[in-house]
Write a protein that holds these residues in place. Sequence first.
Motif, PDB file in Angstrom:
ATOM      1  N   SER A   7       6.854  -4.753   8.299  1.00 35.58           N
ATOM      2  CA  SER A   7       5.640  -3.950   8.350  1.00 35.58           C
ATOM      3  C   SER A   7       5.953  -2.468   8.195  1.00 35.58           C
ATOM      4  N   VAL A   8       6.970  -1.988   8.906  1.00 38.46           N
ATOM      5  CA  VAL A   8       7.322  -0.568   8.857  1.00 38.46           C
ATOM      6  C   VAL A   8       7.897  -0.180   7.500  1.00 38.46           C
ATOM      7  N   VAL A   9       8.756  -1.030   6.929  1.00 38.92           N
ATOM      8  CA  VAL A   9       9.354  -0.674   5.641  1.00 38.92           C
ATOM      9  C   VAL A   9       8.306  -0.705   4.527  1.00 38.92           C
ATOM     10  N   THR A  10       7.227  -1.474   4.693  1.00 33.11           N
ATOM     11  CA  THR A  10       6.115  -1.432   3.745  1.00 33.11           C
ATOM     12  C   THR A  10       5.463  -0.052   3.775  1.00 33.11           C
ATOM     13  N   GLN A  11       5.274   0.478   4.977  1.00 35.24           N
ATOM     14  CA  GLN A  11       4.710   1.820   5.112  1.00 35.24           C
ATOM     15  C   GLN A  11       5.642   2.870   4.517  1.00 35.24           C
ATOM     16  N   MET A  12       6.935   2.695   4.689  1.00 37.40           N
ATOM     17  CA  MET A  12       7.910   3.635   4.129  1.00 37.40           C
ATOM     18  C   MET A  12       7.886   3.610   2.606  1.00 37.40           C
ATOM     19  N   ALA A  13       7.828   2.413   2.031  1.00 36.96           N
ATOM     20  CA  ALA A  13       7.977   2.258   0.583  1.00 36.96           C
ATOM     21  C   ALA A  13       6.810   2.856  -0.195  1.00 36.96           C
ATOM     22  N   GLN A  14       5.580   2.690   0.304  1.00 41.41           N
ATOM     23  CA  GLN A  14       4.405   3.135  -0.443  1.00 41.41           C
ATOM     24  C   GLN A  14       4.282   4.658  -0.422  1.00 41.41           C
ATOM     25  N   ARG A  15       3.686   5.197  -1.478  1.00 44.01           N
ATOM     26  CA  ARG A  15       3.508   6.647  -1.578  1.00 44.01           C
ATOM     27  C   ARG A  15       2.113   7.008  -2.075  1.00 44.01           C
ATOM     28  N   VAL A  16       1.107   6.265  -1.602  1.00 43.14           N
ATOM     29  CA  VAL A  16      -0.276   6.550  -1.999  1.00 43.14           C
ATOM     30  C   VAL A  16      -1.201   6.738  -0.803  1.00 43.14           C
ATOM     31  N   SER A  17      -0.792   6.304   0.383  1.00 35.77           N
ATOM     32  CA  SER A  17      -1.671   6.354   1.547  1.00 35.77           C
ATOM     33  C   SER A  17      -1.020   7.153   2.674  1.00 35.77           C
ATOM     34  N   PRO A  18      -1.336   8.454   2.781  1.00 38.98           N
ATOM     35  CA  PRO A  18      -0.783   9.257   3.881  1.00 38.98           C
ATOM     36  C   PRO A  18      -1.156   8.705   5.250  1.00 38.98           C
ATOM     37  N   SER A  19      -2.369   8.164   5.381  1.00 44.89           N
ATOM     38  CA  SER A  19      -2.804   7.646   6.680  1.00 44.89           C
ATOM     39  C   SER A  19      -1.917   6.492   7.132  1.00 44.89           C
ATOM     40  N   LEU A  20      -1.430   5.691   6.167  1.00 45.23           N
ATOM     41  CA  LEU A  20      -0.538   4.584   6.502  1.00 45.23           C
ATOM     42  C   LEU A  20       0.811   5.113   6.992  1.00 45.23           C
ATOM     43  N   LYS A  21       1.252   6.224   6.427  1.00 50.19           N
ATOM     44  CA  LYS A  21       2.478   6.865   6.899  1.00 50.19           C
ATOM     45  C   LYS A  21       2.306   7.349   8.342  1.00 50.19           C
TER      46      LYS A  21
END
Length: 433
Positions: free
Chosen positions: A364-378
Amino acid sequence: MMRTRILDGEVWRQRPFELPRSFSAPSLALDTMSAQPLQVSYIELQGTGDTIESIEVVYDDHRLSIPRRGEHHFHEDFNQPLTIQGETISISVVRRRKLRIGPKQAPETVCNRLDITIGLSPSNLPPNASPGKNANAPRPTTEELLNECPRFRILAVGQPGVGKSTLINRTFGIERASAENSEPGKASIEKELISQQNGRFVLHDSAGFEPADNVECNSVKSFIEKRKKREHVKDQLHAVWLCFQIPMTSHEHRLLDEVVETFLKEDIVVLQNIPTIVVFTKYDKLVSHMAMQNKADPDMAAKEYLQERCIDPIAKITGSTHLSYVAVSSNAGYERGRSQLIELTHKRVTAAFGSQPGALSSVSVVTQMAQRVSPSLKVEGLIAVGAQRYWRAPTDYTVFECLAAIHTDIVCVWNFNDPSQVSVTQLITTLIL
Protein backbone atom coordinates in the motif's frame (compact mmCIF):
# COMPACT_ATOMS: atom_id res chain seq x y z
CA MET A 1 19.81 5.22 -6.18
CA MET A 2 23.21 5.48 -7.88
CA ARG A 3 23.45 5.25 -11.66
CA THR A 4 26.22 5.32 -14.22
CA ARG A 5 26.85 4.28 -17.80
CA ILE A 6 29.76 2.52 -19.44
CA LEU A 7 30.70 3.31 -23.01
CA ASP A 8 33.26 0.84 -24.20
CA GLY A 9 34.21 -1.77 -26.75
CA GLU A 10 35.35 -1.64 -30.34
CA VAL A 11 34.01 -4.03 -32.99
CA TRP A 12 36.05 -4.54 -36.13
CA ARG A 13 33.73 -5.60 -38.94
CA GLN A 14 34.75 -7.14 -42.20
CA ARG A 15 33.07 -9.72 -44.39
CA PRO A 16 32.28 -12.51 -45.13
CA PHE A 17 33.95 -14.84 -42.61
CA GLU A 18 32.93 -14.63 -38.91
CA LEU A 19 35.03 -15.68 -35.95
CA PRO A 20 33.43 -15.48 -32.45
CA ARG A 21 35.60 -14.26 -29.63
CA SER A 22 35.03 -13.83 -25.89
CA PHE A 23 36.53 -10.97 -23.96
CA SER A 24 36.17 -9.24 -20.64
CA ALA A 25 35.12 -5.61 -20.62
CA PRO A 26 37.02 -3.24 -18.31
CA SER A 27 35.64 -3.17 -14.80
CA LEU A 28 33.88 -0.09 -13.50
CA ALA A 29 34.81 1.29 -10.09
CA LEU A 30 32.11 3.24 -8.25
CA ASP A 31 33.32 5.39 -5.38
CA THR A 32 30.85 5.11 -2.49
CA MET A 33 32.02 8.51 -1.13
CA SER A 34 30.94 7.60 2.37
CA ALA A 35 32.51 6.29 5.53
CA GLN A 36 29.34 4.30 6.14
CA PRO A 37 28.88 0.80 4.64
CA LEU A 38 26.89 0.91 1.42
CA GLN A 39 23.56 -0.97 1.50
CA VAL A 40 22.54 -2.17 -1.98
CA SER A 41 18.95 -3.40 -2.50
CA TYR A 42 19.23 -4.36 -6.18
CA ILE A 43 21.54 -4.23 -9.19
CA GLU A 44 20.31 -3.98 -12.78
CA LEU A 45 22.31 -3.88 -16.01
CA GLN A 46 20.98 -3.41 -19.53
CA GLY A 47 23.19 -3.36 -22.60
CA THR A 48 23.09 -2.92 -26.35
CA GLY A 49 25.25 -4.19 -29.18
CA ASP A 50 27.21 -7.41 -28.65
CA THR A 51 25.68 -10.27 -26.70
CA ILE A 52 26.54 -10.09 -22.99
CA GLU A 53 27.54 -13.52 -21.70
CA SER A 54 27.92 -12.85 -17.98
CA ILE A 55 28.18 -10.07 -15.42
CA GLU A 56 29.84 -10.16 -12.00
CA VAL A 57 29.91 -7.63 -9.19
CA VAL A 58 33.21 -7.52 -7.32
CA TYR A 59 33.24 -6.04 -3.82
CA ASP A 60 35.18 -6.59 -0.58
CA ASP A 61 37.09 -9.55 -2.11
CA HIS A 62 33.78 -11.18 -3.12
CA ARG A 63 32.48 -11.96 -6.60
CA LEU A 64 28.72 -12.12 -7.17
CA SER A 65 27.18 -13.30 -10.43
CA ILE A 66 24.12 -11.31 -11.61
CA PRO A 67 21.51 -13.60 -13.25
CA ARG A 68 20.27 -13.00 -16.78
CA ARG A 69 16.64 -11.84 -17.18
CA GLY A 70 16.67 -11.25 -20.95
CA GLU A 71 18.95 -11.05 -23.96
CA HIS A 72 20.65 -7.86 -22.76
CA HIS A 73 19.08 -7.64 -19.30
CA PHE A 74 20.59 -8.72 -15.95
CA HIS A 75 18.91 -8.07 -12.61
CA GLU A 76 19.22 -9.19 -9.01
CA ASP A 77 17.15 -8.18 -5.96
CA PHE A 78 18.58 -8.69 -2.48
CA ASN A 79 16.06 -9.65 0.21
CA GLN A 80 18.70 -8.62 2.72
CA PRO A 81 20.54 -5.54 1.40
CA LEU A 82 24.07 -6.21 0.21
CA THR A 83 26.56 -4.55 2.56
CA ILE A 84 29.62 -3.01 0.88
CA GLN A 85 32.36 -2.23 3.40
CA GLY A 86 35.02 -1.10 0.93
CA GLU A 87 35.28 2.10 -1.08
CA THR A 88 34.54 0.68 -4.52
CA ILE A 89 32.26 -1.69 -6.41
CA SER A 90 33.53 -3.19 -9.66
CA ILE A 91 31.27 -4.42 -12.44
CA SER A 92 32.95 -7.06 -14.59
CA VAL A 93 31.28 -7.70 -17.97
CA VAL A 94 32.02 -10.53 -20.37
CA ARG A 95 30.69 -10.08 -23.89
CA ARG A 96 30.86 -12.22 -26.98
CA ARG A 97 31.60 -10.31 -30.13
CA LYS A 98 32.26 -11.40 -33.67
CA LEU A 99 35.40 -10.69 -35.69
CA ARG A 100 34.65 -10.69 -39.39
CA ILE A 101 37.51 -11.44 -41.79
CA GLY A 102 37.17 -10.74 -45.49
CA PRO A 103 38.18 -8.43 -48.32
CA LYS A 104 40.27 -5.51 -47.20
CA GLN A 105 38.17 -2.52 -46.26
CA ALA A 106 38.12 0.22 -43.66
CA PRO A 107 37.17 -1.16 -40.24
CA GLU A 108 34.06 0.20 -38.53
CA THR A 109 34.12 1.09 -34.85
CA VAL A 110 30.89 0.52 -32.93
CA CYS A 111 30.33 1.80 -29.39
CA ASN A 112 28.37 -0.50 -27.12
CA ARG A 113 26.43 0.87 -24.14
CA LEU A 114 25.83 -0.68 -20.75
CA ASP A 115 23.40 1.02 -18.37
CA ILE A 116 23.97 0.15 -14.71
CA THR A 117 21.47 0.92 -11.95
CA ILE A 118 22.41 0.34 -8.31
CA GLY A 119 19.54 0.73 -5.84
CA LEU A 120 20.56 2.00 -2.43
CA SER A 121 18.60 0.66 0.53
CA PRO A 122 16.92 3.29 2.75
CA SER A 123 19.03 1.89 5.60
CA ASN A 124 21.95 3.62 3.91
CA LEU A 125 20.39 7.04 4.20
CA PRO A 126 19.88 7.91 7.88
CA PRO A 127 23.64 7.85 8.77
CA ASN A 128 24.17 10.56 6.16
CA ALA A 129 21.04 12.42 7.13
CA SER A 130 21.45 12.49 10.87
CA PRO A 131 24.46 14.00 12.63
CA GLY A 132 23.39 12.42 15.92
CA LYS A 133 25.79 9.93 17.48
CA ASN A 134 23.22 7.66 19.08
CA ALA A 135 23.65 4.25 17.43
CA ASN A 136 20.12 3.36 18.57
CA ALA A 137 18.50 6.44 17.05
CA PRO A 138 15.04 5.81 15.53
CA ARG A 139 15.13 4.23 12.10
CA PRO A 140 12.86 5.52 9.32
CA THR A 141 9.59 3.60 9.10
CA THR A 142 10.04 3.33 5.35
CA GLU A 143 13.22 1.28 5.82
CA GLU A 144 11.40 -1.84 6.97
CA LEU A 145 8.56 -1.35 4.48
CA LEU A 146 10.88 -1.01 1.49
CA ASN A 147 12.98 -3.97 2.54
CA GLU A 148 9.82 -6.04 2.28
CA CYS A 149 8.52 -4.47 -0.94
CA PRO A 150 10.79 -1.98 -2.74
CA ARG A 151 8.60 -1.48 -5.84
CA PHE A 152 4.96 -1.41 -6.89
CA ARG A 153 4.52 -4.19 -9.47
CA ILE A 154 1.85 -3.61 -12.13
CA LEU A 155 0.73 -5.45 -15.25
CA ALA A 156 -0.67 -3.28 -18.04
CA VAL A 157 -2.65 -5.09 -20.75
CA GLY A 158 -3.69 -3.30 -23.91
CA GLN A 159 -3.16 -3.32 -27.64
CA PRO A 160 -0.68 -0.89 -29.23
CA GLY A 161 -2.25 2.49 -29.88
CA VAL A 162 -4.67 2.59 -26.96
CA GLY A 163 -2.52 5.12 -25.10
CA LYS A 164 -1.13 2.70 -22.53
CA SER A 165 2.48 3.89 -22.64
CA THR A 166 1.55 7.56 -22.32
CA LEU A 167 -0.73 6.72 -19.40
CA ILE A 168 2.13 4.96 -17.61
CA ASN A 169 4.42 7.93 -18.30
CA ARG A 170 2.00 10.47 -16.86
CA THR A 171 0.98 8.41 -13.83
CA PHE A 172 4.48 7.50 -12.67
CA GLY A 173 6.23 10.69 -13.75
CA ILE A 174 8.64 9.38 -16.35
CA GLU A 175 9.52 10.75 -19.78
CA ARG A 176 8.82 7.62 -21.77
CA ALA A 177 7.52 4.13 -21.17
CA SER A 178 10.22 1.48 -20.96
CA ALA A 179 8.08 -0.78 -23.13
CA GLU A 180 8.76 1.45 -26.11
CA ASN A 181 12.44 0.45 -26.00
CA SER A 182 11.63 -3.14 -26.94
CA GLU A 183 11.62 -4.18 -30.58
CA PRO A 184 8.16 -4.86 -32.08
CA GLY A 185 7.17 -8.48 -31.66
CA LYS A 186 9.87 -9.13 -29.05
CA ALA A 187 8.25 -7.66 -25.95
CA SER A 188 7.91 -10.20 -23.19
CA ILE A 189 5.40 -10.02 -20.39
CA GLU A 190 8.01 -11.64 -18.14
CA LYS A 191 10.45 -8.76 -18.60
CA GLU A 192 10.67 -6.33 -15.69
CA LEU A 193 10.59 -2.77 -17.02
CA ILE A 194 12.08 -0.38 -14.47
CA SER A 195 12.47 3.32 -15.25
CA GLN A 196 15.63 5.11 -14.19
CA GLN A 197 13.48 8.13 -13.37
CA ASN A 198 11.29 6.31 -10.88
CA GLY A 199 12.71 3.32 -9.04
CA ARG A 200 9.55 2.61 -7.06
CA PHE A 201 7.56 0.75 -9.69
CA VAL A 202 8.15 -2.14 -12.05
CA LEU A 203 6.01 -2.61 -15.15
CA HIS A 204 5.07 -5.80 -16.93
CA ASP A 205 3.70 -5.04 -20.37
CA SER A 206 1.36 -7.11 -22.52
CA ALA A 207 0.50 -6.07 -26.06
CA GLY A 208 -3.09 -7.16 -25.54
CA PHE A 209 -5.00 -9.94 -27.25
CA GLU A 210 -4.80 -9.93 -31.02
CA PRO A 211 -7.90 -11.14 -32.92
CA ALA A 212 -7.89 -14.89 -33.59
CA ASP A 213 -4.66 -15.31 -31.62
CA ASN A 214 -4.79 -17.15 -28.30
CA VAL A 215 -1.01 -17.19 -27.76
CA GLU A 216 -0.80 -13.85 -25.95
CA CYS A 217 -3.99 -14.62 -24.02
CA ASN A 218 -2.48 -17.86 -22.72
CA SER A 219 0.76 -16.05 -21.95
CA VAL A 220 -1.08 -13.49 -19.81
CA LYS A 221 -2.99 -16.19 -17.91
CA SER A 222 0.16 -18.21 -17.30
CA PHE A 223 2.08 -15.16 -16.11
CA ILE A 224 -0.65 -14.12 -13.64
CA GLU A 225 -0.92 -17.64 -12.23
CA LYS A 226 2.84 -17.88 -11.70
CA ARG A 227 3.00 -14.50 -9.98
CA LYS A 228 0.18 -15.53 -7.63
CA LYS A 229 2.35 -18.39 -6.38
CA ARG A 230 5.39 -16.26 -5.58
CA GLU A 231 6.35 -16.50 -1.93
CA HIS A 232 7.49 -12.93 -1.34
CA VAL A 233 5.00 -10.08 -1.67
CA LYS A 234 7.49 -7.99 -3.65
CA ASP A 235 7.42 -10.62 -6.43
CA GLN A 236 3.63 -10.88 -6.61
CA LEU A 237 1.45 -8.79 -8.91
CA HIS A 238 0.06 -5.83 -7.00
CA ALA A 239 -2.37 -4.55 -9.64
CA VAL A 240 -3.57 -5.11 -13.21
CA TRP A 241 -4.78 -2.43 -15.60
CA LEU A 242 -6.88 -3.72 -18.52
CA CYS A 243 -6.72 -0.87 -21.05
CA PHE A 244 -9.32 -0.38 -23.80
CA GLN A 245 -9.77 2.55 -26.16
CA ILE A 246 -13.30 3.94 -26.04
CA PRO A 247 -15.05 3.10 -29.35
CA MET A 248 -16.85 5.85 -31.24
CA THR A 249 -20.11 5.36 -33.09
CA SER A 250 -18.58 7.15 -36.08
CA HIS A 251 -15.72 4.64 -36.27
CA GLU A 252 -15.73 0.95 -37.09
CA HIS A 253 -13.58 -0.49 -34.28
CA ARG A 254 -15.22 -2.49 -31.50
CA LEU A 255 -14.63 -2.23 -27.78
CA LEU A 256 -14.01 -5.99 -27.47
CA ASP A 257 -12.94 -8.48 -30.08
CA GLU A 258 -13.71 -12.19 -29.84
CA VAL A 259 -10.51 -13.18 -28.01
CA VAL A 260 -10.91 -10.48 -25.37
CA GLU A 261 -14.57 -11.31 -24.91
CA THR A 262 -13.70 -14.98 -24.39
CA PHE A 263 -11.04 -14.04 -21.84
CA LEU A 264 -13.45 -11.84 -19.89
CA LYS A 265 -16.17 -14.48 -20.00
CA GLU A 266 -14.18 -17.65 -19.29
CA ASP A 267 -10.81 -16.66 -17.78
CA ILE A 268 -11.56 -13.58 -15.67
CA VAL A 269 -11.33 -15.81 -12.59
CA VAL A 270 -7.54 -15.73 -13.01
CA LEU A 271 -7.66 -12.12 -11.80
CA GLN A 272 -9.51 -12.98 -8.62
CA ASN A 273 -7.84 -11.51 -5.52
CA ILE A 274 -5.68 -9.25 -7.70
CA PRO A 275 -6.66 -5.54 -7.74
CA THR A 276 -7.90 -5.09 -11.32
CA ILE A 277 -8.99 -1.84 -12.95
CA VAL A 278 -10.60 -1.62 -16.38
CA VAL A 279 -9.18 1.57 -17.89
CA PHE A 280 -10.97 3.27 -20.78
CA THR A 281 -8.49 5.50 -22.60
CA LYS A 282 -8.70 8.64 -24.76
CA TYR A 283 -11.72 9.94 -22.88
CA ASP A 284 -11.03 13.45 -24.25
CA LYS A 285 -11.92 12.23 -27.74
CA LEU A 286 -15.29 11.03 -26.47
CA VAL A 287 -16.04 14.41 -24.87
CA SER A 288 -15.01 16.20 -28.09
CA HIS A 289 -17.18 13.81 -30.10
CA MET A 290 -20.20 14.66 -27.93
CA ALA A 291 -19.51 18.37 -28.35
CA MET A 292 -19.43 17.92 -32.13
CA GLN A 293 -22.81 16.18 -31.84
CA ASN A 294 -24.11 19.43 -30.32
CA LYS A 295 -24.98 17.78 -27.00
CA ALA A 296 -26.21 20.31 -24.45
CA ASP A 297 -23.86 18.87 -21.82
CA PRO A 298 -20.97 17.02 -23.54
CA ASP A 299 -19.50 15.83 -20.22
CA MET A 300 -22.75 14.27 -19.04
CA ALA A 301 -23.40 12.79 -22.48
CA ALA A 302 -19.91 11.24 -22.45
CA LYS A 303 -20.53 9.66 -19.04
CA GLU A 304 -23.84 8.18 -20.19
CA TYR A 305 -22.22 6.84 -23.37
CA LEU A 306 -19.37 5.33 -21.36
CA GLN A 307 -21.77 3.56 -19.02
CA GLU A 308 -23.98 2.22 -21.83
CA ARG A 309 -21.35 1.29 -24.44
CA CYS A 310 -18.37 0.30 -22.27
CA ILE A 311 -19.01 -0.43 -18.60
CA ASP A 312 -22.34 -2.26 -18.89
CA PRO A 313 -21.20 -4.65 -21.68
CA ILE A 314 -18.09 -5.70 -19.76
CA ALA A 315 -20.01 -6.08 -16.50
CA LYS A 316 -22.56 -8.25 -18.28
CA ILE A 317 -19.91 -10.46 -19.88
CA THR A 318 -17.84 -11.00 -16.74
CA GLY A 319 -20.65 -11.09 -14.21
CA SER A 320 -17.93 -9.90 -11.87
CA THR A 321 -18.25 -7.46 -9.02
CA HIS A 322 -14.53 -7.21 -8.25
CA LEU A 323 -13.69 -5.13 -11.33
CA SER A 324 -13.47 -1.34 -11.15
CA TYR A 325 -13.77 1.11 -14.03
CA VAL A 326 -12.08 4.45 -14.79
CA ALA A 327 -12.02 6.65 -17.90
CA VAL A 328 -8.80 8.58 -18.49
CA SER A 329 -7.03 10.82 -20.94
CA SER A 330 -3.34 11.70 -21.07
CA ASN A 331 -4.07 15.18 -22.39
CA ALA A 332 -3.91 18.40 -20.38
CA GLY A 333 -7.12 19.22 -18.56
CA TYR A 334 -7.88 15.59 -17.73
CA GLU A 335 -5.47 15.14 -14.81
CA ARG A 336 -8.32 14.30 -12.45
CA GLY A 337 -9.04 11.07 -14.31
CA ARG A 338 -5.46 9.88 -13.79
CA SER A 339 -5.66 10.83 -10.11
CA GLN A 340 -8.89 8.84 -9.78
CA LEU A 341 -7.19 5.86 -11.45
CA ILE A 342 -4.26 5.74 -9.03
CA GLU A 343 -6.43 6.52 -6.00
CA LEU A 344 -8.79 3.68 -6.90
CA THR A 345 -5.82 1.40 -7.55
CA HIS A 346 -4.37 2.25 -4.14
CA LYS A 347 -7.73 1.61 -2.46
CA ARG A 348 -7.99 -1.82 -4.07
CA VAL A 349 -4.32 -2.61 -3.27
CA THR A 350 -4.80 -1.67 0.38
CA ALA A 351 -7.87 -3.90 0.61
CA ALA A 352 -6.10 -6.82 -1.07
CA PHE A 353 -2.79 -6.67 0.78
CA GLY A 354 -4.07 -5.48 4.13
CA SER A 355 -3.27 -2.27 5.95
CA GLN A 356 -4.57 -2.15 9.51
CA PRO A 357 -4.00 0.21 12.45
CA GLY A 358 -0.53 -0.48 13.82
CA ALA A 359 0.47 -2.61 10.82
CA LEU A 360 1.02 -0.80 7.55
CA SER A 361 1.00 -2.72 4.29
CA SER A 362 4.30 -2.32 2.46
CA VAL A 363 2.49 -2.72 -0.88
CA SER A 364 0.00 0.00 0.00
CA VAL A 365 2.75 2.46 0.95
CA VAL A 366 4.97 1.72 -2.05
CA THR A 367 1.94 2.33 -4.31
CA GLN A 368 1.69 5.82 -2.82
CA MET A 369 5.43 6.31 -3.33
CA ALA A 370 5.41 5.16 -6.96
CA GLN A 371 2.58 7.37 -8.25
CA ARG A 372 3.20 11.00 -9.17
CA VAL A 373 -0.27 12.37 -9.96
CA SER A 374 -2.05 12.58 -6.60
CA PRO A 375 -0.43 14.83 -3.95
CA SER A 376 -3.23 13.99 -1.51
CA LEU A 377 -2.27 10.31 -1.72
CA LYS A 378 1.31 11.25 -0.84
CA VAL A 379 0.11 13.22 2.17
CA GLU A 380 -2.02 10.30 3.35
CA GLY A 381 1.04 8.08 3.06
CA LEU A 382 3.16 10.48 5.11
CA ILE A 383 0.56 10.58 7.88
CA ALA A 384 0.22 6.79 7.93
CA VAL A 385 4.00 6.30 8.00
CA GLY A 386 4.54 8.92 10.70
CA ALA A 387 1.77 7.59 12.94
CA GLN A 388 3.50 4.21 13.12
CA ARG A 389 6.39 5.32 15.27
CA TYR A 390 7.28 8.93 15.95
CA TRP A 391 4.38 10.00 18.17
CA ARG A 392 5.43 7.35 20.69
CA ALA A 393 9.24 7.66 20.30
CA PRO A 394 11.25 7.03 23.51
CA THR A 395 12.44 10.13 25.34
CA ASP A 396 16.12 9.16 25.11
CA TYR A 397 16.12 10.19 21.43
CA THR A 398 17.07 13.76 20.64
CA VAL A 399 14.63 15.91 18.72
CA PHE A 400 17.14 16.13 15.87
CA GLU A 401 17.44 12.33 15.64
CA CYS A 402 13.66 11.96 15.38
CA LEU A 403 13.39 14.77 12.83
CA ALA A 404 16.20 13.26 10.74
CA ALA A 405 14.33 9.93 10.53
CA ILE A 406 11.10 11.76 9.67
CA HIS A 407 12.94 13.70 6.96
CA THR A 408 14.13 10.44 5.38
CA ASP A 409 10.57 9.07 5.42
CA ILE A 410 9.26 12.25 3.78
CA VAL A 411 11.81 11.99 0.98
CA CYS A 412 11.04 8.29 0.46
CA VAL A 413 7.26 8.77 0.30
CA TRP A 414 7.43 11.75 -2.07
CA ASN A 415 9.86 9.76 -4.23
CA PHE A 416 11.61 12.69 -5.84
CA ASN A 417 13.63 12.10 -9.00
CA ASP A 418 16.91 12.41 -7.08
CA PRO A 419 19.39 9.77 -8.34
CA SER A 420 22.31 11.34 -6.42
CA GLN A 421 20.37 11.33 -3.11
CA VAL A 422 21.04 15.06 -2.66
CA SER A 423 17.85 15.47 -0.63
CA VAL A 424 19.18 13.27 2.20
CA THR A 425 22.77 14.48 2.42
CA GLN A 426 24.18 15.81 5.69
CA LEU A 427 24.23 19.37 4.36
CA ILE A 428 20.64 19.44 3.12
CA THR A 429 19.32 17.76 6.28
CA THR A 430 21.16 20.24 8.52
CA LEU A 431 19.86 23.21 6.53
CA ILE A 432 16.28 21.93 6.72
CA LEU A 433 16.27 20.80 10.34
